[in-house]
Design a protein around this motif. Structure first.
Motif, PDB file in Angstrom:
ATOM      1  N   VAL A 150     -15.973-103.438-110.476  1.00 11.68           N
ATOM      2  CA  VAL A 150     -16.470-104.400-109.107  1.00 11.68           C
ATOM      3  C   VAL A 150     -15.331-105.099-108.683  1.00 11.68           C
ATOM      4  O   VAL A 150     -15.155-105.050-107.480  1.00 11.68           O
ATOM      5  N   HIS A 151     -14.096-105.152-109.505  1.00 13.65           N
ATOM      6  CA  HIS A 151     -12.914-105.471-109.174  1.00 13.65           C
ATOM      7  C   HIS A 151     -12.017-105.048-107.960  1.00 13.65           C
ATOM      8  O   HIS A 151     -11.839-106.135-106.999  1.00 13.65           O
ATOM      9  N   GLN A 152     -12.370-103.278-108.088  1.00 12.96           N
ATOM     10  CA  GLN A 152     -11.376-103.164-106.602  1.00 12.96           C
ATOM     11  C   GLN A 152     -11.911-102.931-105.310  1.00 12.96           C
ATOM     12  O   GLN A 152     -11.660-103.480-104.024  1.00 12.96           O
ATOM     13  N   GLU A 153     -13.347-103.290-105.499  1.00 18.57           N
ATOM     14  CA  GLU A 153     -14.134-103.514-103.948  1.00 18.57           C
ATOM     15  C   GLU A 153     -14.445-104.031-103.593  1.00 18.57           C
ATOM     16  O   GLU A 153     -14.654-104.419-102.424  1.00 18.57           O
ATOM     17  N   LEU A 154     -14.036-105.818-104.462  1.00 19.19           N
ATOM     18  CA  LEU A 154     -13.875-106.909-103.669  1.00 19.19           C
ATOM     19  C   LEU A 154     -12.512-106.651-103.318  1.00 19.19           C
ATOM     20  O   LEU A 154     -12.571-107.640-102.316  1.00 19.19           O
ATOM     21  N   LEU A 155     -11.618-106.289-104.100  1.00 18.29           N
ATOM     22  CA  LEU A 155     -10.267-106.930-103.618  1.00 18.29           C
ATOM     23  C   LEU A 155     -10.122-105.777-102.370  1.00 18.29           C
ATOM     24  O   LEU A 155      -9.420-106.655-101.703  1.00 18.29           O
ATOM     25  N   SER A 156     -10.656-105.316-101.523  1.00 12.43           N
ATOM     26  CA  SER A 156     -10.589-104.020-100.554  1.00 12.43           C
ATOM     27  C   SER A 156     -11.206-104.752 -99.247  1.00 12.43           C
ATOM     28  O   SER A 156     -10.789-104.448 -98.278  1.00 12.43           O
ATOM     29  N   LEU A 157     -12.677-105.696 -99.945  1.00  7.31           N
ATOM     30  CA  LEU A 157     -13.214-106.661 -98.567  1.00  7.31           C
ATOM     31  C   LEU A 157     -12.240-107.928 -98.362  1.00  7.31           C
ATOM     32  O   LEU A 157     -11.878-108.266 -97.627  1.00  7.31           O
ATOM     33  N   VAL A 158     -11.506-107.947 -99.468  1.00  8.59           N
ATOM     34  CA  VAL A 158     -10.585-109.243 -99.344  1.00  8.59           C
ATOM     35  C   VAL A 158      -9.955-109.236 -97.843  1.00  8.59           C
ATOM     36  O   VAL A 158      -9.400-109.542 -97.672  1.00  8.59           O
ATOM     37  N   PHE A 159      -8.708-108.539 -98.547  1.00  8.48           N
ATOM     38  CA  PHE A 159      -7.501-107.442 -97.729  1.00  8.48           C
ATOM     39  C   PHE A 159      -8.533-106.933 -96.306  1.00  8.48           C
ATOM     40  O   PHE A 159      -7.856-107.617 -95.635  1.00  8.48           O
ATOM     41  N   GLY A 160      -9.108-106.691 -96.388  1.00  7.26           N
ATOM     42  CA  GLY A 160     -10.148-106.133 -94.915  1.00  7.26           C
ATOM     43  C   GLY A 160     -10.305-106.882 -94.173  1.00  7.26           C
ATOM     44  O   GLY A 160     -10.168-107.681 -93.084  1.00  7.26           O
ATOM     45  N   VAL A 161     -10.510-108.172 -94.797  1.00 12.96           N
ATOM     46  CA  VAL A 161     -11.401-109.797 -93.754  1.00 12.96           C
ATOM     47  C   VAL A 161     -10.128-110.049 -93.550  1.00 12.96           C
ATOM     48  O   VAL A 161      -9.556-110.458 -92.502  1.00 12.96           O
ATOM     49  N   LEU A 162      -8.777-110.405 -94.120  1.00 14.16           N
ATOM     50  CA  LEU A 162      -7.358-110.482 -94.381  1.00 14.16           C
ATOM     51  C   LEU A 162      -6.716-110.176 -92.865  1.00 14.16           C
ATOM     52  O   LEU A 162      -6.442-110.755 -91.977  1.00 14.16           O
ATOM     53  N   LEU A 163      -7.034-108.983 -93.030  1.00 10.90           N
ATOM     54  CA  LEU A 163      -6.250-108.013 -92.269  1.00 10.90           C
ATOM     55  C   LEU A 163      -7.109-107.203 -90.598  1.00 10.90           C
ATOM     56  O   LEU A 163      -6.762-107.042 -89.846  1.00 10.90           O
ATOM     57  N   GLN A 164      -8.324-108.460 -90.702  1.00  9.35           N
ATOM     58  CA  GLN A 164      -9.372-108.317 -89.744  1.00  9.35           C
ATOM     59  C   GLN A 164      -9.814-107.132 -89.066  1.00  9.35           C
ATOM     60  O   GLN A 164     -10.016-106.933 -88.376  1.00  9.35           O
ATOM     61  N   GLN A 165      -9.843-106.276 -89.805  1.00  7.74           N
ATOM     62  CA  GLN A 165     -10.064-104.743 -90.096  1.00  7.74           C
ATOM     63  C   GLN A 165     -11.652-105.023 -90.831  1.00  7.74           C
ATOM     64  O   GLN A 165     -12.839-103.741 -90.561  1.00  7.74           O
ATOM     65  N   VAL A 166     -12.236-106.342 -91.371  1.00  8.11           N
ATOM     66  CA  VAL A 166     -13.601-105.743 -91.721  1.00  8.11           C
ATOM     67  C   VAL A 166     -14.513-107.413 -91.639  1.00  8.11           C
ATOM     68  O   VAL A 166     -13.662-108.084 -91.313  1.00  8.11           O
ATOM     69  N   ASP A 167     -15.590-107.221 -90.716  1.00 12.19           N
ATOM     70  CA  ASP A 167     -15.970-107.951 -91.289  1.00 12.19           C
ATOM     71  C   ASP A 167     -16.161-108.960 -92.097  1.00 12.19           C
ATOM     72  O   ASP A 167     -17.321-108.301 -93.110  1.00 12.19           O
ATOM     73  N   GLU A 168     -17.084-110.701 -92.276  1.00 10.80           N
ATOM     74  CA  GLU A 168     -16.617-111.069 -93.591  1.00 10.80           C
ATOM     75  C   GLU A 168     -18.015-110.624 -94.070  1.00 10.80           C
ATOM     76  O   GLU A 168     -19.312-111.030 -94.888  1.00 10.80           O
ATOM     77  N   THR A 169     -19.508-110.607 -93.008  1.00  6.98           N
ATOM     78  CA  THR A 169     -20.860-109.905 -93.392  1.00  6.98           C
ATOM     79  C   THR A 169     -21.253-108.881 -94.175  1.00  6.98           C
ATOM     80  O   THR A 169     -21.550-108.808 -94.538  1.00  6.98           O
ATOM     81  N   GLU A 170     -19.338-107.994 -94.423  1.00  4.79           N
ATOM     82  CA  GLU A 170     -19.862-107.199 -95.208  1.00  4.79           C
ATOM     83  C   GLU A 170     -20.205-107.137 -96.304  1.00  4.79           C
ATOM     84  O   GLU A 170     -20.474-106.188 -97.312  1.00  4.79           O
ATOM     85  N   ILE A 171     -19.514-108.079 -96.814  1.00  5.42           N
ATOM     86  CA  ILE A 171     -19.533-108.511 -98.238  1.00  5.42           C
ATOM     87  C   ILE A 171     -20.927-108.822 -98.811  1.00  5.42           C
ATOM     88  O   ILE A 171     -21.104-108.113 -99.701  1.00  5.42           O
ATOM     89  N   GLU A 172     -21.837-109.093 -98.060  1.00  6.39           N
ATOM     90  CA  GLU A 172     -23.456-109.490 -98.405  1.00  6.39           C
ATOM     91  C   GLU A 172     -23.987-107.816 -98.415  1.00  6.39           C
ATOM     92  O   GLU A 172     -24.666-108.292 -98.905  1.00  6.39           O
ATOM     93  N   LYS A 173     -23.298-107.015 -98.000  1.00  4.49           N
ATOM     94  CA  LYS A 173     -24.021-105.586 -97.166  1.00  4.49           C
ATOM     95  C   LYS A 173     -23.300-104.607 -98.828  1.00  4.49           C
ATOM     96  O   LYS A 173     -24.321-103.907 -98.685  1.00  4.49           O
TER      97      LYS A 173
END
Lengths: 197, 190
Positions: free
Chosen positions: B21-44
């Protein structure tokens, strides 16, 4: 004297206009003008062909052919005689000929405007807003009075850039741009313009 | 770089999260920081659903804080990896994190932190060019002059950014008038 050249396929498609009555023909011309202005509606083509009782494929190809005619003639800014000479190749009836000429002359400017929008170009400037502030103090200095300009530049690709400038810089770029503007009134420019015409 | 105990602790909590799961978590974290991904994606996210949500929240907030603090302190990839080694986090994860950090460091710094700070780019110089448009492949007989303007802006780290745009004679006239007003404003004040 500039004429448009139609290949055999296009000639065939456009000669379809000869077989039609004036009313029908002018309706198709109108559809192709709208098509050019961006109101392309395939359903409309279907409706027109069923209403006029004509094979849809022929109507469609005729519309494409007419769009080619109008695009090229607007692009080259054909004079009336050149335009008439060009459509001679498809030997239209007198009435269709007049209809085509009228549509061309009426819509030429707008078609040229649309074509130039589609042309290659860099983003252009939308607006420049400025504000003059006085910097009173900062973490390292205090009790100063330095004038600072805050500027916001908007370009046509929706980019907004904020930057600051001090007075000397702003004055120097204003002078540079004034020189640039004067160039458009210079002798050299007028000469080039004359030669190219 | 100062980090609170809870943040540092969150890294060691990573051991409770399966490696897959580590890689997925990392991509989401950086996605949020780059403002490409919304934080709600993490719950989804399906893969992250299997993790206990309190644990996930702690790890997520810890990661975000660490990355932002590192960018603020201007740490490079190696320094970050060095710092993380002391914090009891799984080594493989440290590698993944530092690599992703190195790749996105500049971009996050520019999009996030510099806009909330108060250093604006400074205007240094201008270049201009005047052309006469004859024709293009879409339209002929254009016969109009066009100006290409190049503004040189300097960022805080000394890098020069070029701002290019074009304008026709009327727009240039407006621009010159606006700038003259600006220059006059200062003259009348002093």
């Amino acid at each position: 004297m500039v004429i448009i050249y139609f290949n055999n396929e296009q000639k065939e498609d456009l000669q379809f206009l000869q077989e039609l009555s004036f009313e029908v023909g002018s309706k198709i011309v109108q559809v192709s003008i709208d098509f050019f202005k961006g109101n392309y509606n395939p359903k409309l083509l279907q409706n027109v062909s069923t209403k006029l009782n004509l094979p849809q494929l022929k109507v469609e190809r005729c519309v494409y052919g007419l769009s080619y005619l109008f695009t090229e003639s607007s692009k080259l800014s054909l004079s009336k005689s050149d335009f008439l000479e060009s459509i001679n190749a498809i030997s239209p009836t007198k009435e269709i000929e007049e209809c085509l000429l009228e549509s061309y002359q009426k819509n030429r400017e707008e078609m040229r405007r649309i074509l130039s929008e589609m042309s290659l170009k860099l983003p252009s400037i939308d607006s420049l807003q400025w504000r003059l502030d006085v910097q009173i103090s900062s973490r390292r200095t205090s009790n100063e009075a330095k004038p600072v300009y805050l500027l916001k530049l908007k370009t046509s690709d929706n980019r907004t850039v904020w930057f600051q400038a001090d007075y000397n810089e702003l004055e120097s770029i204003t002078n540079q741009l004034e020189i640039a503007l004067k160039e458009s009134k210079s002798q050299h420019y007028k000469r080039i313009k004359k030669y190219i015409k | 770089m100062e980090l609170s105990k809870t943040n540092l602790n969150s890294l060691s909590l990573l051991k409770k999260i399966p490696k897959s799961v580590h890689q997925e978590l990392l991509s989401l974290v950086f996605g949020v920081l780059l403002q490409q991904v919304d934080e709600t994606e993490i719950e989804k996210s399906q893969t992250l659903k299997q993790i206990d949500s309190t644990l996930l929240k702690e790890v997520y907030s810890g990661l975000i804080t660490i990355i932002i603090q590192a960018i603020k302190a201007n740490l490079n990839e190696k320094s970050l990896a060095h710092f993380l080694k002391d914090t009891n986090s799984p080594t493989e994860f440290v590698g993944l994190l530092s690599t992703a950090y190195g790749k996105t460091f500049q971009k996050i710094r520019e999009t996030h932190l510099e806009t909330t700070g108060f250093y604006l780019k400074r205007l240094i110089s201008i270049n201009w060019r005047m052309d006469y448009i004859i024709k293009s492949n879409k339209i002929e007989q254009i016969d109009k002059p066009v100006y290409f303007i190049d503004l040189n802006l300097q960022k805080k780290d000394g890098q020069i950014e070029k701002l290019k745009f074009s304008c026709d004679t009327n727009q240039l006239q407006d621009l010159v008038t606006t700038l003259k007003d600006a220059v006059l404003a200062k003259k009348t004040q002093k």
